[in-house]
Design a protein around this motif. Structure first.
Motif, PDB file in Angstrom:
ATOM      1  N   LEU A 186       0.831  -1.204   0.000  1.00 13.67           N
ATOM      2  CA  LEU A 186       0.000   0.000   0.000  1.00 13.67           C
ATOM      3  C   LEU A 186       0.865   1.254   0.000  1.00 13.67           C
ATOM      4  N   ARG A 187       1.921   1.265   0.775  1.00 12.85           N
ATOM      5  CA  ARG A 187       2.820   2.423   0.879  1.00 12.85           C
ATOM      6  C   ARG A 187       3.479   2.732  -0.474  1.00 12.85           C
ATOM      7  N   ILE A 188       4.010   1.704  -1.136  1.00 13.47           N
ATOM      8  CA  ILE A 188       4.700   1.907  -2.423  1.00 13.47           C
ATOM      9  C   ILE A 188       3.692   2.315  -3.495  1.00 13.47           C
ATOM     10  N   TRP A 189       2.532   1.640  -3.540  1.00 15.07           N
ATOM     11  CA  TRP A 189       1.499   1.957  -4.527  1.00 15.07           C
ATOM     12  C   TRP A 189       0.965   3.372  -4.315  1.00 15.07           C
ATOM     13  N   SER A 190       0.797   3.794  -3.061  1.00 16.25           N
ATOM     14  CA  SER A 190       0.274   5.134  -2.764  1.00 16.25           C
ATOM     15  C   SER A 190       1.203   6.234  -3.266  1.00 16.25           C
ATOM     16  N   LYS A 191       2.494   5.977  -3.228  1.00 13.73           N
ATOM     17  CA  LYS A 191       3.460   6.979  -3.722  1.00 13.73           C
ATOM     18  C   LYS A 191       3.330   7.172  -5.227  1.00 13.73           C
ATOM     19  N   ASP A 192       3.123   6.067  -5.972  1.00 19.15           N
ATOM     20  CA  ASP A 192       2.958   6.139  -7.424  1.00 19.15           C
ATOM     21  C   ASP A 192       2.212   4.899  -7.897  1.00 19.15           C
ATOM     22  N   PRO A 193       0.920   5.035  -8.235  1.00 21.57           N
ATOM     23  CA  PRO A 193       0.117   3.878  -8.631  1.00 21.57           C
ATOM     24  C   PRO A 193       0.275   3.490 -10.098  1.00 21.57           C
ATOM     25  N   HIS A 194       1.402   3.816 -10.702  1.00 24.31           N
ATOM     26  CA  HIS A 194       1.661   3.487 -12.098  1.00 24.31           C
ATOM     27  C   HIS A 194       2.778   2.443 -12.198  1.00 24.31           C
ATOM     28  N   CYS A 195       2.687   1.611 -13.234  1.00 29.04           N
ATOM     29  CA  CYS A 195       3.735   0.625 -13.500  1.00 29.04           C
ATOM     30  C   CYS A 195       5.044   1.367 -13.760  1.00 29.04           C
ATOM     31  N   ALA A 196       6.102   0.945 -13.096  1.00 33.24           N
ATOM     32  CA  ALA A 196       7.395   1.621 -13.238  1.00 33.24           C
ATOM     33  C   ALA A 196       7.988   1.433 -14.625  1.00 33.24           C
ATOM     34  N   LYS A 197       7.554   0.418 -15.360  1.00 35.93           N
ATOM     35  CA  LYS A 197       8.121   0.155 -16.681  1.00 35.93           C
ATOM     36  C   LYS A 197       7.297   0.784 -17.807  1.00 35.93           C
ATOM     37  N   CYS A 198       5.984   0.511 -17.848  1.00 32.41           N
ATOM     38  CA  CYS A 198       5.168   0.994 -18.971  1.00 32.41           C
ATOM     39  C   CYS A 198       4.324   2.220 -18.625  1.00 32.41           C
ATOM     40  N   GLY A 199       4.206   2.571 -17.360  1.00 31.17           N
ATOM     41  CA  GLY A 199       3.462   3.749 -16.952  1.00 31.17           C
ATOM     42  C   GLY A 199       1.962   3.560 -16.814  1.00 31.17           C
ATOM     43  N   ARG A 200       1.474   2.343 -17.022  1.00 28.39           N
ATOM     44  CA  ARG A 200       0.040   2.067 -16.929  1.00 28.39           C
ATOM     45  C   ARG A 200      -0.449   2.228 -15.490  1.00 28.39           C
ATOM     46  N   LEU A 201      -1.617   2.847 -15.313  1.00 30.09           N
ATOM     47  CA  LEU A 201      -2.229   2.986 -13.995  1.00 30.09           C
ATOM     48  C   LEU A 201      -2.717   1.615 -13.560  1.00 30.09           C
ATOM     49  N   VAL A 202      -2.350   1.191 -12.354  1.00 34.19           N
ATOM     50  CA  VAL A 202      -2.726  -0.140 -11.862  1.00 34.19           C
ATOM     51  C   VAL A 202      -3.629  -0.011 -10.646  1.00 34.19           C
ATOM     52  N   ALA A 203      -4.516  -0.993 -10.501  1.00 34.80           N
ATOM     53  CA  ALA A 203      -5.483  -0.985  -9.404  1.00 34.80           C
ATOM     54  C   ALA A 203      -4.888  -1.638  -8.159  1.00 34.80           C
ATOM     55  N   TYR A 204      -5.341  -1.148  -7.015  1.00 29.68           N
ATOM     56  CA  TYR A 204      -4.958  -1.755  -5.742  1.00 29.68           C
ATOM     57  C   TYR A 204      -6.108  -2.632  -5.296  1.00 29.68           C
ATOM     58  N   PRO A 205      -5.927  -3.794  -4.802  1.00 23.92           N
ATOM     59  CA  PRO A 205      -4.685  -4.465  -4.473  1.00 23.92           C
ATOM     60  C   PRO A 205      -4.248  -5.527  -5.482  1.00 23.92           C
ATOM     61  N   HIS A 206      -5.087  -5.832  -6.501  1.00 28.87           N
ATOM     62  CA  HIS A 206      -4.792  -6.990  -7.338  1.00 28.87           C
ATOM     63  C   HIS A 206      -4.284  -6.663  -8.738  1.00 28.87           C
ATOM     64  N   GLY A 207      -4.025  -5.425  -9.059  1.00 33.40           N
ATOM     65  CA  GLY A 207      -3.622  -5.079 -10.414  1.00 33.40           C
ATOM     66  C   GLY A 207      -2.125  -4.959 -10.619  1.00 33.40           C
ATOM     67  N   PHE A 208      -1.344  -5.313  -9.614  1.00 35.69           N
ATOM     68  CA  PHE A 208       0.104  -5.143  -9.731  1.00 35.69           C
ATOM     69  C   PHE A 208       0.841  -6.133  -8.853  1.00 35.69           C
ATOM     70  N   GLU A 209       2.128  -6.234  -9.099  1.00 38.51           N
ATOM     71  CA  GLU A 209       3.037  -6.993  -8.243  1.00 38.51           C
ATOM     72  C   GLU A 209       4.073  -6.019  -7.712  1.00 38.51           C
ATOM     73  N   LEU A 210       4.441  -6.202  -6.477  1.00 35.56           N
ATOM     74  CA  LEU A 210       5.519  -5.419  -5.890  1.00 35.56           C
ATOM     75  C   LEU A 210       6.810  -6.118  -6.278  1.00 35.56           C
TER      76      LEU A 210
END
Length: 104
Positions: A38-62
């Motif tokens: 939650l802390r990392i996603w809250s700082k920037d909810p975008h994929c670090a590689k492609c920039g796509r906006l990702v949903a919390y909690p199931h749209g990304f991997e840490l």
């Protein structure tokens, strides 16, 4: 007399003890991991590689920027958000970290 014959055997048993990983060698889990996500996603909810906006909690991997298997640390500064899925950035980065090519 018998105690003197046991000493060499005890010495060899002590040398066979394996290194057991300590808490600092393991990945974090449970509530601590979820708080980090939650802390990392809250700082920037975008994929670090492609920039796509990702949903919390199931749209990304840490993901670890420097993989733990390559000496990276399990700390917030070494974590980033990567999107998931069949063409997701997390899967591609994991394959690259392991030196694998994409299967067809």
């Amino acid at each position: 007399m018998k105690l003197t014959t046991l000493r060499p055997k005890v010495a060899t048993l002590r040398s066979r003890v394996q290194n057991v990983p300590t808490a600092s060698d393991r990945r974090i889990t449970g509530r601590t991991l979820q708080n980090r996500r939650l802390r990392i996603w809250s700082k920037d909810p975008h994929c670090a590689k492609c920039g796509r906006l990702v949903a919390y909690p199931h749209g990304f991997e840490l993901d670890h920027v420097v993989a733990l298997s390559q000496g990276g640390l399990d700390v917030d500064a070494n974590c980033q958000v990567l999107c998931i899925g069949t063409d997701g950035c997390h899967e591609a980065k994991t394959r690259a970290d392991l030196g694998q090519r994409r299967s067809r």
